[in-house]
Write an enzyme that holds these catalytic residues in place. Structure first.
Site, PDB file in Angstrom:
ATOM      1  N   GLU A  94      37.027  32.514  45.377  1.00  0.00           N
ATOM      2  CA  GLU A  94      36.583  30.829  45.103  1.00  0.00           C
ATOM      3  C   GLU A  94      35.670  30.534  46.128  1.00  0.00           C
ATOM      4  O   GLU A  94      34.714  29.889  46.009  1.00  0.00           O
ATOM      5  CB  GLU A  94      37.892  30.192  44.631  1.00  0.00           C
ATOM      6  CG  GLU A  94      38.664  30.497  43.683  1.00  0.00           C
ATOM      7  CD  GLU A  94      39.905  31.459  43.806  1.00  0.00           C
ATOM      8  OE1 GLU A  94      40.879  31.043  43.649  1.00  0.00           O
ATOM      9  OE2 GLU A  94      39.550  32.351  45.105  1.00  0.00           O
TER      10      GLU A  94
ATOM     11  N   HIS B  40      38.664  34.467  50.118  1.00  0.00           N
ATOM     12  CA  HIS B  40      38.943  34.529  48.588  1.00  0.00           C
ATOM     13  C   HIS B  40      37.786  34.379  47.763  1.00  0.00           C
ATOM     14  O   HIS B  40      36.553  33.822  48.182  1.00  0.00           O
ATOM     15  CB  HIS B  40      40.024  33.152  48.480  1.00  0.00           C
ATOM     16  CG  HIS B  40      41.261  33.483  48.837  1.00  0.00           C
ATOM     17  ND1 HIS B  40      42.465  32.633  48.628  1.00  0.00           N
ATOM     18  CD2 HIS B  40      41.849  34.441  49.695  1.00  0.00           C
ATOM     19  CE1 HIS B  40      43.355  32.928  49.487  1.00  0.00           C
ATOM     20  NE2 HIS B  40      43.070  34.000  49.930  1.00  0.00           N
TER      21      HIS B  40
END
Length: 151
Positions: A81, A79
């Site tokens: 993040e 991901h």
């Protein structure tokens, strides 16, 4: 909304364009900022040395019929993040007290990493069907704000 929130969200959207996710609506970008300075960026994509879904020509999650917001572990992509936090670790940067701007609401897996990295504020643009992540942020005292709610 201040001009900086707008500029950093635009940067997150730019970074999302680098994603190697097969589904255009799931190309996610993240920018971590402290004191109006960009510390790291991240986008969702396969780990180094692993073929991306774009290269494979298909999305594993679509192929297996996995609904959005569930079973995040079944995906080739790291991901956005997570990549932003990993980049900070590789560079030896502390994210304590920083703000993360993200094109999508973080999932519960990312929310745990965000919390433990010391990030204190998350600004996201598009929703994601994972209410547990919002609960985790609230319990940890991390401010989470939808971009459209900023004034």
């Amino acid at each position: 909304m201040n001009k900086w929130d707008n500029r950093f969200m635009e940067m997150a959207k730019l970074v999302a364009g680098w994603s190697s996710c097969y589904k255009p609506d799931r190309r996610v970008g993240a920018v971590v900022v402290r004191d109006k300075r960009i510390l790291t960026t991240g986008y969702n994509g396969a780990p180094s040395g692993v073929s991306s879904c774009v290269e494979r020509g298909e999305c594993l999650r679509v192929k297996q019929g996995i609904p959005s917001g569930t079973r995040q572990e079944v995906c080739y992509a790291v991901h956005a993040e997570q990549n932003a936090i990993v980049q900070a670790a590789k560079l030896g940067l502390s994210l304590e007290g920083a703000t993360l701007y993200c094109t999508h609401q973080p999932c519960s897996i990312c929310s745990r990493l965000i919390i433990n990295s010391g990030i204190k504020r998350v600004v996201y643009d598009l929703g994601y069907p994972d209410d547990f992540s919002l609960e985790l942020f609230e319990k940890a005292g991390v401010e989470i704000v939808r971009f459209s709610d900023l004034k």
